[in-house]
Design a protein around this motif. Structure first.
Motif, PDB file in Angstrom:
ATOM      1  N   MET A  82       0.867  -1.176   0.000  1.00  0.00           N
ATOM      2  CA  MET A  82       0.000   0.000   0.000  1.00  0.00           C
ATOM      3  C   MET A  82       0.904   1.226   0.000  1.00  0.00           C
ATOM      4  SD  MET A  82      -3.129   0.544  -0.080  1.00  0.00           S
ATOM      5  CE  MET A  82      -4.422   1.648   0.301  1.00  0.00           C
ATOM      6  N   PRO A  83       0.744   2.110  -1.008  1.00  0.00           N
ATOM      7  CA  PRO A  83       1.612   3.287  -1.065  1.00  0.00           C
ATOM      8  C   PRO A  83       1.148   4.387  -0.118  1.00  0.00           C
ATOM      9  CG  PRO A  83       0.101   3.298  -2.905  1.00  0.00           C
ATOM     10  CD  PRO A  83      -0.149   2.019  -2.150  1.00  0.00           C
ATOM     11  N   TYR A  84       2.101   5.111   0.414  1.00  0.00           N
ATOM     12  CA  TYR A  84       1.838   6.287   1.239  1.00  0.00           C
ATOM     13  C   TYR A  84       2.676   7.426   0.685  1.00  0.00           C
ATOM     14  CZ  TYR A  84      -0.568   3.237   4.423  1.00  0.00           C
ATOM     15  OH  TYR A  84      -1.455   2.338   4.958  1.00  0.00           O
ATOM     16  N   ALA A 115     -14.958  -1.719 -12.311  1.00  0.00           N
ATOM     17  CA  ALA A 115     -13.850  -1.254 -13.160  1.00  0.00           C
ATOM     18  C   ALA A 115     -13.096  -0.103 -12.489  1.00  0.00           C
ATOM     19  CB  ALA A 115     -14.381  -0.836 -14.523  1.00  0.00           C
ATOM     20  N   SER A 116     -13.805   0.770 -11.796  1.00  0.00           N
ATOM     21  CA  SER A 116     -13.123   1.875 -11.098  1.00  0.00           C
ATOM     22  C   SER A 116     -12.260   1.322  -9.966  1.00  0.00           C
ATOM     23  CB  SER A 116     -14.126   2.903 -10.581  1.00  0.00           C
ATOM     24  OG  SER A 116     -14.887   2.390  -9.500  1.00  0.00           O
ATOM     25  N   SER A 117     -12.756   0.313  -9.280  1.00  0.00           N
ATOM     26  CA  SER A 117     -11.962  -0.310  -8.208  1.00  0.00           C
ATOM     27  C   SER A 117     -10.700  -0.960  -8.765  1.00  0.00           C
ATOM     28  CB  SER A 117     -12.802  -1.352  -7.467  1.00  0.00           C
ATOM     29  OG  SER A 117     -13.848  -0.722  -6.772  1.00  0.00           O
ATOM     30  N   ARG A 121      -6.890   0.061  -7.788  1.00  0.00           N
ATOM     31  CA  ARG A 121      -5.956  -0.979  -7.335  1.00  0.00           C
ATOM     32  C   ARG A 121      -4.684  -0.966  -8.162  1.00  0.00           C
ATOM     33  NH1 ARG A 121      -3.853  -5.353  -5.921  1.00  0.00           N
ATOM     34  NH2 ARG A 121      -4.303  -7.495  -5.793  1.00  0.00           N
ATOM     35  N   GLN A 122      -4.822  -0.873  -9.478  1.00  0.00           N
ATOM     36  CA  GLN A 122      -3.643  -0.842 -10.349  1.00  0.00           C
ATOM     37  C   GLN A 122      -2.825   0.434 -10.123  1.00  0.00           C
ATOM     38  OE1 GLN A 122      -2.432  -3.335 -12.043  1.00  0.00           O
ATOM     39  NE2 GLN A 122      -4.192  -4.562 -11.413  1.00  0.00           N
ATOM     40  N   ALA A 123      -3.491   1.538  -9.873  1.00  0.00           N
ATOM     41  CA  ALA A 123      -2.778   2.793  -9.596  1.00  0.00           C
ATOM     42  C   ALA A 123      -1.991   2.677  -8.292  1.00  0.00           C
ATOM     43  CB  ALA A 123      -3.769   3.956  -9.525  1.00  0.00           C
ATOM     44  N   ARG A 124      -2.597   2.065  -7.292  1.00  0.00           N
ATOM     45  CA  ARG A 124      -1.894   1.868  -6.017  1.00  0.00           C
ATOM     46  C   ARG A 124      -0.689   0.953  -6.187  1.00  0.00           C
ATOM     47  NH1 ARG A 124      -7.265   0.750  -2.513  1.00  0.00           N
ATOM     48  NH2 ARG A 124      -7.870   2.914  -2.151  1.00  0.00           N
ATOM     49  N   LEU A 125      -0.866  -0.120  -6.953  1.00  0.00           N
ATOM     50  CA  LEU A 125       0.251  -1.038  -7.181  1.00  0.00           C
ATOM     51  C   LEU A 125       1.396  -0.341  -7.906  1.00  0.00           C
ATOM     52  CD1 LEU A 125      -1.676  -4.305  -8.158  1.00  0.00           C
ATOM     53  CD2 LEU A 125      -0.425  -3.851  -6.030  1.00  0.00           C
ATOM     54  N   LEU A 126       1.059   0.493  -8.890  1.00  0.00           N
ATOM     55  CA  LEU A 126       2.094   1.238  -9.600  1.00  0.00           C
ATOM     56  C   LEU A 126       2.802   2.198  -8.651  1.00  0.00           C
ATOM     57  CD1 LEU A 126       3.335   1.855 -12.466  1.00  0.00           C
ATOM     58  CD2 LEU A 126       1.824   3.827 -12.439  1.00  0.00           C
ATOM     59  N   ALA A 127       2.039   2.905  -7.823  1.00  0.00           N
ATOM     60  CA  ALA A 127       2.642   3.830  -6.858  1.00  0.00           C
ATOM     61  C   ALA A 127       3.532   3.075  -5.863  1.00  0.00           C
ATOM     62  CB  ALA A 127       1.557   4.614  -6.131  1.00  0.00           C
ATOM     63  N   ALA A 128       3.096   1.902  -5.458  1.00  0.00           N
ATOM     64  CA  ALA A 128       3.913   1.096  -4.539  1.00  0.00           C
ATOM     65  C   ALA A 128       5.209   0.668  -5.218  1.00  0.00           C
ATOM     66  CB  ALA A 128       3.120  -0.123  -4.067  1.00  0.00           C
ATOM     67  N   GLU A 129       5.149   0.356  -6.488  1.00  0.00           N
ATOM     68  CA  GLU A 129       6.368   0.018  -7.234  1.00  0.00           C
ATOM     69  C   GLU A 129       7.317   1.211  -7.281  1.00  0.00           C
ATOM     70  OE1 GLU A 129       7.747  -2.759  -8.805  1.00  0.00           O
ATOM     71  OE2 GLU A 129       6.239  -3.799  -7.623  1.00  0.00           O
ATOM     72  N   ALA A 145      -1.191  -3.357 -17.131  1.00  0.00           N
ATOM     73  CA  ALA A 145      -2.369  -3.626 -16.298  1.00  0.00           C
ATOM     74  C   ALA A 145      -3.128  -2.337 -15.983  1.00  0.00           C
ATOM     75  CB  ALA A 145      -1.949  -4.325 -15.004  1.00  0.00           C
ATOM     76  N   LEU A 146      -2.400  -1.272 -15.772  1.00  0.00           N
ATOM     77  CA  LEU A 146      -3.009   0.024 -15.466  1.00  0.00           C
ATOM     78  C   LEU A 146      -3.860   0.518 -16.631  1.00  0.00           C
ATOM     79  CD1 LEU A 146      -2.848   2.363 -13.272  1.00  0.00           C
ATOM     80  CD2 LEU A 146      -1.204   3.390 -14.839  1.00  0.00           C
ATOM     81  N   TRP A 147      -3.300   0.500 -17.835  1.00  0.00           N
ATOM     82  CA  TRP A 147      -4.037   1.021 -18.994  1.00  0.00           C
ATOM     83  C   TRP A 147      -5.154   0.068 -19.414  1.00  0.00           C
ATOM     84  CZ3 TRP A 147      -2.992   5.381 -17.731  1.00  0.00           C
ATOM     85  CH2 TRP A 147      -1.715   5.897 -17.597  1.00  0.00           C
ATOM     86  N   THR A 148      -4.978  -1.216 -19.186  1.00  0.00           N
ATOM     87  CA  THR A 148      -6.073  -2.161 -19.442  1.00  0.00           C
ATOM     88  C   THR A 148      -7.238  -1.864 -18.512  1.00  0.00           C
ATOM     89  OG1 THR A 148      -4.570  -3.870 -20.241  1.00  0.00           O
ATOM     90  CG2 THR A 148      -6.730  -4.597 -19.457  1.00  0.00           C
ATOM     91  N   ALA A 149      -6.945  -1.620 -17.240  1.00  0.00           N
ATOM     92  CA  ALA A 149      -8.001  -1.296 -16.277  1.00  0.00           C
ATOM     93  C   ALA A 149      -8.700   0.000 -16.663  1.00  0.00           C
ATOM     94  CB  ALA A 149      -7.415  -1.189 -14.869  1.00  0.00           C
TER      95      ALA A 149
END
Length: 173
Positions: A82-84, A115-117, A121-129, A145-149
């Motif tokens: 989880m990104p902070y 789809a918004s969820s 989720r993908q945005a959070r995963l990217l930020a965590a990366e 995954a982000l752009w697919t979502a």
């Protein structure tokens, strides 16, 4: 004129007035419903475009070289990171969360909410990366995954709004 003619004329007039009133009421009801549908469509469109803008701002901030992000595992399943954000980045996270809630309030389609969820989720995963990688070192599969979502969300939103399908090839960016 005799009483039968007067009675027929009066009854015919009453039927015509009643029928005219009923037809007018139905036409007004249809106009009201169409107006309501248009208003809800506009409300949904504004919520969806606001959510997409907040999503893009969140991603844009997360990809800035000077973004300060930390990530910790969530205490509950799926235990992903989880990104902070720092104080500056928190505004982007808060706006994304607020627009997601607004979207949930006005959407009539479960597919749009799901789809918004997935997008969040993908945005959070990217930020965590980004918390552990430089901008250029984030694995491509996170972007895919982000752009697919995002495409799935746009398709679901367009379907709910009664717009034609936007993408024929789901692999296009």
């Amino acid at each position: 004129m005799n009483i039968a003619q007067v009675s027929v004329t009066a009854v015919t007039t009453l039927i015509a007035v009643g029928l005219g009133g009923w037809l007018t009421t139905r036409a007004q009801d249809r106009l009201w419903r169409r107006d309501q549908q248009r208003q809800w469509r506009d409300i949904r469109l504004a919520a969806y475009t606001g959510f997409l803008a907040a999503f893009r701002e969140y991603i844009s901030y997360a990809l800035r070289p000077d973004a300060r992000i930390t990530a910790v595992p969530r205490p509950r399943p799926p235990h992903d990171l989880m990104p902070y954000f720092d104080e500056k980045g928190s505004a982007y996270r808060e706006r994304l969360e607020a627009t997601k809630t607004e979207l949930r309030l006005v959407s009539a389609a479960p597919r749009v909410v799901e789809a918004s969820s997935a997008m969040v989720r993908q945005a959070r995963l990217l930020a965590a990366e980004r918390a552990t990688h430089e901008v250029g070192a984030v694995p491509d599969e996170h972007f895919d995954a982000l752009w697919t979502a995002e495409r799935e969300f746009v398709q679901a939103a367009r379907a709910e709004l009664g717009l034609p399908e936007a993408f024929r090839d789901s692999s296009a960016g």
